[in-house]
Design a protein around this motif. Structure first.
Motif, mmCIF file in Angstrom:
data_model
loop_
_atom_site.group_PDB
_atom_site.id
_atom_site.type_symbol
_atom_site.label_atom_id
_atom_site.label_comp_id
_atom_site.label_asym_id
_atom_site.label_seq_id
_atom_site.Cartn_x
_atom_site.Cartn_y
_atom_site.Cartn_z
ATOM 1 N N VAL A 38 0.837 -1.285 0.065
ATOM 2 C CA VAL A 38 0.165 0.111 -0.031
ATOM 3 C C VAL A 38 0.881 1.331 0.095
ATOM 4 O O VAL A 38 1.589 1.381 1.047
ATOM 5 C CB VAL A 38 -1.030 -0.162 1.139
ATOM 6 N N GLU A 97 1.539 -3.512 4.680
ATOM 7 C CA GLU A 97 0.897 -2.133 5.103
ATOM 8 C C GLU A 97 2.119 -1.739 5.941
ATOM 9 O O GLU A 97 2.829 -2.827 6.597
ATOM 10 C CB GLU A 97 -0.197 -2.310 5.894
ATOM 11 N N ASP A 98 2.371 -0.434 5.829
ATOM 12 C CA ASP A 98 3.316 0.141 6.874
ATOM 13 C C ASP A 98 2.911 0.194 8.169
ATOM 14 O O ASP A 98 3.521 -0.271 9.260
ATOM 15 C CB ASP A 98 3.883 1.609 6.334
HETATM 16 MG MG MG Z 1 0.081 3.360 4.376
#
Ligand code: MG
Ligand code: XMP
Length: 173
Positions: A38, A97-98
């Motif tokens: 993402v 995802e981070d």
């Molecule tokens: Mg993000």
């Protein structure tokens, strides 16, 4: 801006990435997983994770938006700005995802991906802020849980700044 307080050190993040890679590698052997990152924040984590995994896999990116420029709160209105270029039907998909904060971005993305009938759909997130959750989401592979502060570095930004910090730092208001 070097005075921003460190929330997770570079070493701590590196250890978390290696641990996640070990778990994912043993679960996805011979599955040629499709890792869907993402953007933008995930670019640093994705690069580190893929090199740690060191196994056959494919990579795609999507871009979603709910944060306006110069904001630290989600607008709550998530949109897919840049979707997938090829189909994922029958693929073993791992969303990367981070950070998971309110959970709205991930919830929206999982619904979008599920409609395309992947063989399996799991989530890997480097950072989690569970105290902020508004929408319940399951994280299958979690790196580090952090407190309820707005963080930058390791790919994460405030108004496009600070993505380059090798560690995770707290943005003072
Ligand atoms: Mg993000
Ligand atoms: P939600 O709230 O939908 O948001 O789970 C997830 C996305 O919001 C961004 N985000 C942050 N970005 N520091 C950042 O730089 C933060 O503390 C933070 N919290 C959420 C991020 O893009 C994530 O994918």
């Amino acid at each position: 801006m070097s005075e921003l307080q460190v929330v997770c050190s570079e070493q701590c993040i590196r250890s978390a990435v290696e641990r996640l890679a070990c778990e994912i590698r043993s679960d996805y052997q011979d599955k040629n997983p499709l890792l869907i990152g993402v953007l933008k924040g995930v670019f640093v984590f994705m690069a580190d994770l893929v090199r740690s995994l060191n196994m056959p896999l494919e990579v795609e990116f999507v871009r979603l938006s709910s944060y306006g420029y110069g904001r630290t709160e989600s607008s709550g209105d998530v949109k897919v700005i840049h979707g997938l270029e090829s189909g994922i039907e029958g693929r073993h998909v791992l969303v990367v995802e981070d950070i998971v904060d309110e959970g709205r971005t991930l919830d929206h993305l999982l619904r979008y991906l599920n409609e395309q009938k992947p063989a399996s759909l799991k989530v890997c997130a480097l950072f989690n802020k569970p105290s902020r959750r508004q929408v319940p989401v399951n994280i299958d592979y979690l790196g580090l849980t952090i407190p309820n502060v707005f963080v930058v570095g390791c790919g994460l930004d405030y108004d496009e700044k600070f993505r380059y910090f090798p560690d995770l730092r707290c943005l003072d208001d």
